[in-house]
Design an enzyme around this catalytic site. Structure first.
Site, mmCIF file in Angstrom:
data_model
loop_
_atom_site.group_PDB
_atom_site.id
_atom_site.type_symbol
_atom_site.label_atom_id
_atom_site.label_comp_id
_atom_site.label_asym_id
_atom_site.label_seq_id
_atom_site.Cartn_x
_atom_site.Cartn_y
_atom_site.Cartn_z
ATOM 1 C CB SER A 463 -0.907 0.016 1.237
ATOM 2 O OG SER A 463 -1.542 1.268 1.400
ATOM 3 C CE1 TYR A 476 -4.199 -1.790 5.309
ATOM 4 C CE2 TYR A 476 -3.323 0.331 4.601
ATOM 5 C CZ TYR A 476 -3.882 -0.892 4.297
ATOM 6 O OH TYR A 476 -4.133 -1.233 2.980
#
Length: 593
Positions: A463, A476
């Site tokens: 990501s 995250y």
């Protein structure tokens, strides 16, 4: 990785076949009552090329190899014209009729053995004498001549590149046309030790795997007639003819002499064509004999109707060859979003797909959509956070479908809010899915690829959060940064095995991950409100998962290391590398939580 050499030489049954005034030495293994497989070598080899392959084939088939005219123990006509493909094809038919008078033979050809077999299967009577043909590292020269002619008369960027790269790879054939110089060079190279070292240097062939005849130097020089009798004639005046013989074309992507693009027009002339592309080199019978043997056995099983493996059908070529066609691809998190869109795109490319998701119903929906697109697909239930289940899944894939060519570790979950507010259960689940799941998938399938020894590709979906620090996404980001650095490190580890590793780093993409992302530290009503707000923002952003899928496929085709996908990801990647202080300032902005 290369395969260990077979230490025991086959005990051939020797014989001869005569025709057109030339006597050919033949070598047989196996029960003559079984279907016959005819092995045809190229330059500068002899029947010894098949030393590591023939014994396993002989367990099910009657195997016959022969020394082509001008090589080994066969006769050596002095005239260059005696080495035209027409004469060589006559030899092939003569051997086939002598060793299998009542049934057609299956032909496996390598290098010039493949070239002359193409000449044979293009003849009208081929369908009565040749049951199938496996072509390895050897084109049909008429097809090639037609392709080059089209490139000159109707140039396109692809055709121009094909001509340029192939001309460079084939420069040695021009040298071989000269009268004296190549003889002198080959006299030195014809020493068995020098030849083995040459093959090891140019494509890593293990010297212990190379088996040559005592006639190597003489074979090299006599074999120059193949180039002198056929190259200019065929390329300047091509006569491409169709064939109805089933053909498997094994295309070596690292072939030092033949570029993969030269086979692009084969579907125009082969009515029944299968094609397997692998990141291997020219001398596949020496570098990966077990892999080539398995490939041949699978194809023969499909042609004889005896337990035809499903791996063969995905290699079938019905039209223009597509990149990645015939590859076996495993995708986790394939039930929706990026995973589903990637599966659909690969289905259009002709891949066979193994689709895993923790929701079997959504995986089955993707499976059905891929089948509608014409692909072979299989849905599996898998929670990537369960290491034991993942290990079992990888073993099942290998047993049921084979070693995958591409693995896409896409499954992931989100977690927003402050790191201090998250529960231990939330942290464990996040790391188990996003990081440990990627590591498990990479390790299990990576081991399979290394053991198989013919390369592959692993894609790990990270990501933009991996290089965009945020007070609201710290945990995250940590999980995805782990994926990114793990992928970079694994890429270095697997490079020597020709296995690529890519890290895909999307930014804001409209998938359902937002609607299911927990936000640490909030009550259920506040969490729902903020999640709905973020979901609407992602939808307005309008960057859809199919665009990420396109980048994933491109990363596989071009072996890209790190791929920031969205505009904000590309900007963030460069800011973090060149002005990290800006990233730290941005990290203080509260997104949610």
């Amino acid at each position: 990785m290369t395969e260990q050499a077979v230490q025991v030489r086959p005990e051939w049954r020797r014989g001869t076949v005569s025709g057109d005034g030339v006597t050919l030495a033949t070598f047989e293994l196996g029960d003559p009552g079984n279907p016959t497989v005819l092995l045809v070598h190229g330059w500068p080899d002899t029947h010894h090329l098949w030393t590591h392959i023939a014994p396993r084939l002989a367990e099910k088939y009657h195997v016959v190899a022969y020394d082509c005219r001008g090589f080994g123990e066969s006769d050596r006509p002095r005239e260059v014209g005696a080495y035209r493909l027409a004469e060589l094809a006559d030899d092939l038919f003569a051997v086939a009729e002598a060793v299998s008078p009542d049934a057609p033979v299956h032909v496996v050809g390598h290098d010039w053995g493949s070239v002359q077999a193409w000449e044979a299967v293009s003849r009208p009577r081929a369908h009565t004498r040749i049951a199938s043909f496996v072509s390895v590292s050897g084109p049909n020269l008429d097809h090639l001549g037609q392709l080059l002619r089209a490139g000159l008369t109707r140039p396109t960027p692809h055709r121009v590149r094909t001509i340029a790269t192939q001309s460079l790879s084939s420069a040695y054939t021009g040298l071989f046309q000269l009268p004296v110089l190549p003889n002198a060079l080959l006299t030195a190279l014809g020493n068995p030790r020098a030849w083995k070292q040459f093959l090891h240097t140019v494509e890593g062939t293990p010297p212990e795997n190379v088996v040559v005849a005592g006639t190597l130097r003489r074979d090299m020089i006599t074999g120059l007639a193949l180039y002198r009798a056929n190259i200019r004639q065929k390329l300047s005046r091509p006569d491409p003819r169709p064939t109805t013989v089933p053909v498997l074309q094994v295309v070596n992507e690292r072939d030092i002499a033949l570029r993969p693009a030269i086979y692009d027009n084969t579907p125009d002339y082969a009515a029944k064509l299968w094609r397997r592309d692998t990141p291997t080199g020219h001398w596949l019978p020496y570098t990966h004999p077990a892999y080539l043997t398995d490939t041949v056995l699978d194809f023969l099983a499909a042609q004889t109707g005896s337990d035809a493996p499903p791996t063969v059908e995905r290699l079938r070529v019905f039209a223009e060859p597509k990149p990645l066609a015939g590859k076996l691809v495993v995708i986790t998190g394939a039930g929706s979003g990026i995973g589903r869109e990637t599966a659909l795109l690969l289905a259009e490319r002709g891949c066979e797909l193994v689709l895993a998701d923790r929701n079997l119903d959504t995986a089955a929906e993707t499976e059905q959509a891929c089948k509608v697109a014409g692909a072979v697909a299989h849905a599996y239930l898998l929670d990537v956070s369960d290491t034991g289940a993942f290990v079992s899944f990888a073993a099942t894939v290998r047993e049921q479908h084979g070693v995958p060519d591409v693995v896409i570790n896409n499954a992931g979950i989100g977690l927003a809010g402050g790191a201090l507010a998250a529960t231990d259960e939330q942290v464990d689940r996040l790391l188990d899915v996003n990081l440990r799941g990627v590591i498990t998938g990479s390790r299990e399938f990576g081991r399979q690829m290394v053991e198989r020894g013919v390369g592959g590709h692993i894609v790990n979906v990270s990501s933009a959060a991996a290089f965009t620090p945020s007070r609201s996404l710290g945990l995250y980001s940590a999980s995805k940064a782990g994926v990114l650095l793990f992928s970079e490190s694994l890429r270095a580890e697997l490079a020597e095995h020709r296995i690529g590793v890519s890290a895909i780093c999307p930014g804001i993409v409209d998938t359902n991950i937002v609607s299911s992302t927990p936000i640490a530290g909030l009550d259920s009503d506040s969490e729902r409100t903020q999640r709905d707000r973020l979901d609407r923002f992602y939808q307005r952003r309008g960057f859809t998962p199919d665009r990420v899928a396109t980048e994933i496929v491109s990363a596989v085709e071009h072996n890209k290391a790190v791929v920031p996908v969205t505009p904000e990801a590309k900007v963030g990647y460069r800011i973090y590398r060149f002005a990290p202080w800006l990233s730290r300032i941005g990290a203080r902005q509260k997104v949610t939580g």
